[in-house]
Write a protein that holds these residues in place. Sequence first.
Motif, PDB file in Angstrom:
ATOM      1  N   ILE A 131       0.843  -1.223   0.054  1.00 16.27           N
ATOM      2  CA  ILE A 131       0.305  -0.104  -0.301  1.00 16.27           C
ATOM      3  C   ILE A 131       0.996   1.346   0.264  1.00 16.27           C
ATOM      4  CG2 ILE A 131      -1.899   1.392   0.899  1.00 16.27           C
ATOM      5  CD1 ILE A 131      -2.999  -1.874   2.629  1.00 16.27           C
ATOM      6  N   GLU A 132       0.652   2.266  -0.963  1.00 17.30           N
ATOM      7  CA  GLU A 132       1.223   2.826  -0.969  1.00 17.30           C
ATOM      8  C   GLU A 132       0.152   4.792  -0.980  1.00 17.30           C
ATOM      9  OE1 GLU A 132       4.619   6.072  -1.322  1.00 17.30           O
ATOM     10  OE2 GLU A 132       5.029   3.428  -1.180  1.00 17.30           O
ATOM     11  N   ILE A 133       0.415   5.186   0.267  1.00 15.48           N
ATOM     12  CA  ILE A 133      -0.043   6.637   0.619  1.00 15.48           C
ATOM     13  C   ILE A 133       1.135   7.628  -0.435  1.00 15.48           C
ATOM     14  CG2 ILE A 133      -1.003   8.081   1.946  1.00 15.48           C
ATOM     15  CD1 ILE A 133      -1.577   6.036   3.992  1.00 15.48           C
ATOM     16  N   VAL A 134       0.318   8.535  -1.176  1.00 20.33           N
ATOM     17  CA  VAL A 134       1.357   8.832  -2.036  1.00 20.33           C
ATOM     18  C   VAL A 134       1.622  10.713  -1.676  1.00 20.33           C
ATOM     19  CG1 VAL A 134       1.805  10.738  -4.232  1.00 20.33           C
ATOM     20  CG2 VAL A 134       0.217   8.404  -4.501  1.00 20.33           C
ATOM     21  N   SER A 135       2.636  10.876  -1.960  1.00 17.13           N
ATOM     22  CA  SER A 135       3.067  12.251  -0.418  1.00 17.13           C
ATOM     23  C   SER A 135       3.553  13.330  -1.787  1.00 17.13           C
ATOM     24  CB  SER A 135       3.687  11.665   0.380  1.00 17.13           C
ATOM     25  OG  SER A 135       5.150  11.929  -0.218  1.00 17.13           O
ATOM     26  N   PRO A 136       2.782  14.258  -0.945  1.00 15.93           N
ATOM     27  CA  PRO A 136       3.729  15.853  -1.786  1.00 15.93           C
ATOM     28  C   PRO A 136       4.715  15.546  -2.780  1.00 15.93           C
ATOM     29  CG  PRO A 136       2.751  16.522   0.132  1.00 15.93           C
ATOM     30  CD  PRO A 136       2.612  14.818   0.348  1.00 15.93           C
ATOM     31  N   GLY A 137       6.320  14.420  -1.470  1.00 17.66           N
ATOM     32  CA  GLY A 137       7.397  14.263  -2.448  1.00 17.66           C
ATOM     33  C   GLY A 137       7.479  13.689  -3.408  1.00 17.66           C
ATOM     34  N   ASN A 138       6.478  12.729  -3.524  1.00 14.00           N
ATOM     35  CA  ASN A 138       6.437  11.955  -4.572  1.00 14.00           C
ATOM     36  C   ASN A 138       6.380  12.686  -6.222  1.00 14.00           C
ATOM     37  OD1 ASN A 138       4.746   9.984  -2.409  1.00 14.00           O
ATOM     38  ND2 ASN A 138       7.061   9.546  -3.933  1.00 14.00           N
ATOM     39  N   LYS A 139       5.372  14.191  -5.980  1.00 12.68           N
ATOM     40  CA  LYS A 139       5.094  14.666  -7.509  1.00 12.68           C
ATOM     41  C   LYS A 139       6.026  16.042  -6.818  1.00 12.68           C
ATOM     42  CE  LYS A 139       0.688  13.264  -7.402  1.00 12.68           C
ATOM     43  NZ  LYS A 139      -0.799  13.890  -7.553  1.00 12.68           N
TER      44      LYS A 139
END
Length: 246
Positions: free
Chosen positions: A117-125
């Motif tokens: 499970i991956e919760i996207v963070s602002p850092g990923n974008k």
Amino acid sequence: MAIHDWTRVQAGIFHAFHHDWITYLARSLNRNSLPPNHYALPEQLAFGLGPDVLTLRESNPSPPTTAATLIGEPGGTALLAPPKLIPTAETDLAFYRRKQKSVTVRHVSGDAIVAVIEIVSPGNKSSKSSLRSFVTKAVELLEHEIHILVVDLVPHGPRDPHGIHAEIWNEVAGDAVNVSDKPLSLVAYEAGPTIKAYHVGVAVGDPLCEMPLFLEPGMAISVALEQSYSEAFESLPERWQRVLAD
């Protein structure tokens, strides 16, 4: 609890919330949802990607569970069953042929990784390379027949104008995918003979619906995202709860 507008706070505040959310989510999976011989660990490393919750199966499991088998700890009521959602996209068999060249991947403990499970963070974008790294590693997991649940509460931006699901699917299938008009997304990826995506568009103010997490092709558990989200939100300092609630 409705989804909050996380653009109203600094990335560090979301990071603190993110840390608690994955802890509550892994705890909920272990207590209520996962079948025997499966367990969840937060923030473990796989393929260079740090998935927020890693689901593993014991290397010497008991006989497989079925749709009629109760799972979880005593008192749990979750079922391993076909998903209620209908796939929104599916690859052809070309992806399956590519997977045949892959080597089976196991966790360093000897137990097999079955889902993340991956919760996207602002850092990923935050940069083109960060987004590319996230997408590439997600596809690597699918190529190794590891199922993924992606929770993206970070609005679409210039690097993912149609959302992170569109970026992943373009890498998987080489074509565009129909997406919701809503700026946030929940996507379950089923890694079987073909790859199937179950996409739900959401927005600020919407409740978080339950999403399937596949443990084997065609069979999934239901993940109660809203419950763990609410528990994590209540752990935030009241000062930031007020900012997000206003």
